[in-house]
Design an enzyme around this catalytic site. Structure first.
Site, mmCIF file in Angstrom:
data_model
loop_
_atom_site.group_PDB
_atom_site.id
_atom_site.type_symbol
_atom_site.label_atom_id
_atom_site.label_comp_id
_atom_site.label_asym_id
_atom_site.label_seq_id
_atom_site.Cartn_x
_atom_site.Cartn_y
_atom_site.Cartn_z
ATOM 1 N N LYS A 60 -20.885 -42.417 98.545
ATOM 2 C CA LYS A 60 -19.685 -41.673 98.232
ATOM 3 C C LYS A 60 -18.456 -41.819 99.636
ATOM 4 O O LYS A 60 -17.036 -41.525 99.770
ATOM 5 C CB LYS A 60 -20.022 -40.186 97.057
ATOM 6 C CG LYS A 60 -20.238 -40.686 95.687
ATOM 7 C CD LYS A 60 -20.644 -39.798 95.355
ATOM 8 C CE LYS A 60 -20.028 -39.386 93.763
ATOM 9 N NZ LYS A 60 -20.342 -38.499 93.070
ATOM 10 N N ASP A 108 -14.927 -36.929 89.716
ATOM 11 C CA ASP A 108 -15.348 -35.890 89.780
ATOM 12 C C ASP A 108 -14.437 -34.407 89.017
ATOM 13 O O ASP A 108 -15.519 -34.120 88.244
ATOM 14 C CB ASP A 108 -16.222 -35.413 90.960
ATOM 15 C CG ASP A 108 -17.440 -36.957 90.598
ATOM 16 O OD1 ASP A 108 -18.205 -37.451 90.192
ATOM 17 O OD2 ASP A 108 -17.850 -37.143 91.515
HETATM 18 P P1 NAP Z 1 -25.355 -31.250 98.491
HETATM 19 O O1 NAP Z 1 -24.015 -31.854 98.535
HETATM 20 O O2 NAP Z 1 -26.208 -31.706 99.278
HETATM 21 O O3 NAP Z 1 -25.070 -29.965 98.544
HETATM 22 C C1 NAP Z 1 -26.304 -29.092 98.171
HETATM 23 C C2 NAP Z 1 -25.566 -27.538 97.590
HETATM 24 O O4 NAP Z 1 -26.587 -26.414 97.326
HETATM 25 C C3 NAP Z 1 -25.327 -26.816 99.203
HETATM 26 O O5 NAP Z 1 -23.994 -26.286 99.038
HETATM 27 C C4 NAP Z 1 -26.615 -26.627 99.499
HETATM 28 O O6 NAP Z 1 -26.174 -24.755 100.848
HETATM 29 C C5 NAP Z 1 -26.755 -25.678 98.735
HETATM 30 N N1 NAP Z 1 -28.207 -25.450 98.537
HETATM 31 C C6 NAP Z 1 -29.082 -26.737 98.585
HETATM 32 N N2 NAP Z 1 -30.248 -25.307 98.577
HETATM 33 C C7 NAP Z 1 -30.371 -24.715 98.776
HETATM 34 C C8 NAP Z 1 -30.755 -23.242 98.764
HETATM 35 N N3 NAP Z 1 -32.374 -23.280 98.709
HETATM 36 N N4 NAP Z 1 -30.485 -21.845 99.168
HETATM 37 C C9 NAP Z 1 -29.396 -22.304 98.547
HETATM 38 N N5 NAP Z 1 -28.554 -22.786 98.733
HETATM 39 C C10 NAP Z 1 -28.821 -24.802 99.126
HETATM 40 O O7 NAP Z 1 -25.051 -32.016 96.244
HETATM 41 P P2 NAP Z 1 -23.420 -32.162 95.755
HETATM 42 O O8 NAP Z 1 -23.926 -33.902 96.424
HETATM 43 O O9 NAP Z 1 -23.050 -31.319 96.381
HETATM 44 O O10 NAP Z 1 -24.947 -31.984 94.583
HETATM 45 C C11 NAP Z 1 -25.157 -29.954 94.227
HETATM 46 C C12 NAP Z 1 -25.546 -30.471 92.339
HETATM 47 O O11 NAP Z 1 -24.862 -30.681 91.430
HETATM 48 C C13 NAP Z 1 -27.152 -31.580 92.441
HETATM 49 O O12 NAP Z 1 -28.009 -30.354 91.196
HETATM 50 C C14 NAP Z 1 -25.918 -32.978 91.665
HETATM 51 O O13 NAP Z 1 -27.262 -33.410 90.837
HETATM 52 C C15 NAP Z 1 -25.204 -31.438 91.001
HETATM 53 N N6 NAP Z 1 -24.079 -32.932 89.966
HETATM 54 C C16 NAP Z 1 -23.414 -32.469 89.179
HETATM 55 C C17 NAP Z 1 -22.777 -33.915 88.449
HETATM 56 C C18 NAP Z 1 -22.026 -33.885 87.401
HETATM 57 O O14 NAP Z 1 -21.609 -34.605 86.860
HETATM 58 N N7 NAP Z 1 -22.526 -32.650 86.280
HETATM 59 C C19 NAP Z 1 -21.895 -34.536 89.937
HETATM 60 C C20 NAP Z 1 -22.383 -33.745 91.195
HETATM 61 C C21 NAP Z 1 -22.947 -33.352 91.212
HETATM 62 P P3 NAP Z 1 -25.908 -25.759 102.067
HETATM 63 O O15 NAP Z 1 -24.381 -26.357 102.600
HETATM 64 O O16 NAP Z 1 -26.752 -24.440 102.614
HETATM 65 O O17 NAP Z 1 -26.976 -26.536 102.423
#
Ligand code: NAP
Length: 280
Positions: free
Chosen positions: A71, A108
């Site tokens: 992306k 998104d």
């Molecule tokens: P990402 O960029 O990897 O971000 C992950 C986030 O989760 C960060 O803020 C991270 O905090 C936090 N996190 C991970 N493990 C943690 C823990 N143990 N304790 C506290 N915080 C934690 O992932 P993303 O792409 O944003 O996706 C996040 C979620 O959104 C996923 O579950 C994905 O499936 C979902 N999503 C859904 C859609 C939809 O269309 N519905 C679209 C996109 C994503 P740090 O910054 O501290 O690491």
């Protein structure tokens, strides 16, 4: 189906991409609207992304979706970037224009807002404070969309405070970065709570959050869609909060992309929801 209709080709580039629900989603709409076309999986390794994006035109694609991990890397490969995508800092859609140039978009945030509106038609972003958990890639799209909808106060809590602060500095008011340890207190008086962290996803730990300070009228949304009912949503439902799961965001973000390739703005209908739910 009219015989003179052109055959339209689109797809999704990712690595890996076999798990993507996008082919099921777009194929549902192609059939629903009686169009001639196909939407295919495009597994593209990171080192071949440039070749793949530049090959879209030659291969006759109307465009494609871009998913993890491409992306951000795909941005410099297109000729124009939509201003919303520029602010989000990532693209999830490429359109091959009539002149052969490539435009990048990110739908998104649109998908997120539409999912709230479909669940709660009168929803507005300016009715009270919003608490957003997480500052990763998905959070950026949600934050830009909430700001564009007129949010007046966004409390952004992230495990790594520096990432929340960087987003607050970059996207500006109304975002205020809040330490992760203060996430429970950050719920006080909120009108909307959004989980954009991966906590609560299948295979991950649940989100550890005490909902007591959150008004029972607050809308609780989780952008995770596997499972559709996360522990956070179950906890919120049990105390009477209205909830929205992440499936709507996934379905609605696909609509403008489909419209730009196939020329029809499709709807998220109960039959589409059921078809995609069956794949989760
Ligand atoms: P990402 O960029 O990897 O971000 C992950 C986030 O989760 C960060 O803020 C991270 O905090 C936090 N996190 C991970 N493990 C943690 C823990 N143990 N304790 C506290 N915080 C934690 O992932 P993303 O792409 O944003 O996706 C996040 C979620 O959104 C996923 O579950 C994905 O499936 C979902 N999503 C859904 C859609 C939809 O269309 N519905 C679209 C996109 C994503 P740090 O910054 O501290 O690491």
């Amino acid at each position: 189906m009219a015989n003179d209709q052109p055959f339209i080709l689109a797809g999704v580039m990712g690595w890996p991409v076999a798990h993507s629900r996008s082919p099921a989603l777009h194929t549902h709409w192609i059939r629903e609207h009686g169009l001639k076309g196909s939407y295919v999986l495009l597994p593209v390794a990171p080192d071949l992304l440039g070749d793949a994006v530049r090959g879209l035109r030659a291969l006759g694609f109307a465009g494609c979706n871009i998913t993890i991990p491409h992306k951000v890397a795909a941005m410099p490969l297109v000729d124009h970037i939509d201003p919303v995508a520029q602010r989000i800092g990532a693209i999830n859609t490429i359109v091959v224009n009539k002149d052969g140039s490539l435009s990048g978009y990110n739908h998104d945030g649109f998908g997120y807002i539409q999912s709230l509106l479909q669940a709660q038609p009168g929803w507005r972003a300016d009715t009270g404070p919003i608490t957003v958990l997480g500052a990763g890639g998905a959070a950026r799209a949600v934050l830009v969309a909430l700001i564009d909808q007129g949010a007046t106060e966004i409390r952004l809590c992230n495990r790594s405070l520096d990432k929340a602060q960087a987003l607050a500095d970059e996207l500006g008011a109304p975002i205020r970065a809040v330490p992760w340890s203060q996430r429970h207190e950050a719920l006080r008086g909120a009108a909307l709570l959004v989980n954009t962290t991966s906590l609560g996803m299948k295979g991950q730990d649940p989100l550890d959050l005490a909902l007591d300070p959150l008004p029972v009228t607050a809308l609780v949304s989780d952008i995770i869609y596997v499972p559709m009912q996360t522990p956070l949503l179950a906890q919120a439902l049990a105390r009477g909060n209205p909830v929205v799961n992440g499936l709507g965001m996934l379905l609605h973000q696909a609509r403008p992309a489909f419209a730009s390739w196939f020329g029809v703005m499709p709807e998220v209908t109960p039959s589409l929801r059921h078809a995609i739910e069956a794949t989760l």
